[in-house]
Design an enzyme around this catalytic site. Structure first.
Site: not given
Length: 152
Positions: A91, A93, A95, A129
């Site tokens: 969803k 999240l 990020k 990352y």
């Protein structure tokens, strides 16, 4: 959009312990139970719950460790554990929470770098990352994981 990073307390401990990753991610990160035990044994660790719109969606553990870092004589800031609960994955999240954690650590520790370590076959996490500027620095941690660093 409401994002909060809250310390693990008696009030949220049970909910934190209920967080988990998907079956195919189990080899990449310890359970929250193990993480909290590690934090009890090592006072450098700061375990936190990650909240989005009031819902507990993930977990992280970070700290300032007394290793030499050329720009911070007090040590290195590590984002040691980070995951989004299986029920909230896919969803965006990861990020949102990683962005918030980077900002939080930069403000909290006034650091110039953030370190993390990762298994080289954890491709999805590596891509995340790297999107946020983390790069491999050629080091391995004590578990043989590759170290990544983000310059702030």
């Amino acid at each position: 959009m409401s994002i909060n990073i809250k310390a693990v307390t008696d009030d949220n401990r049970a909910a934190i312990l209920d967080l988990h990753v998907s079956q195919n991610q189990l080899s990449y990160i310890e359970s929250t139970k193990v993480c909290l035990e590690d934090a009890k044994e090592c006072h450098y660790y700061k375990p936190v719950g990650l909240y989005y719109e009031g819902d507990l969606v993930g977990f992280a553990m970070y700290g300032l460790f007394p290793e030499y870092d050329e720009d911070n004589k007090n040590g290195r800031v590590w984002l040691d554990r980070f995951f989004i609960d299986e029920r909230y994955q896919g969803k965006g999240l990861g990020k949102k929470m990683l962005k918030a954690l980077i900002q939080h650590l930069a403000e909290l520790y006034k650091c110039k770098r953030i370190y993390l370590s990762i298994f080289e076959n954890n491709i999805h996490a590596i891509r995340l990352y790297q999107r946020f500027g983390f790069q491999f620095n050629g080091e391995l941690d004590f578990n043989g994981e590759k170290v990544m660093v983000k310059e702030l």
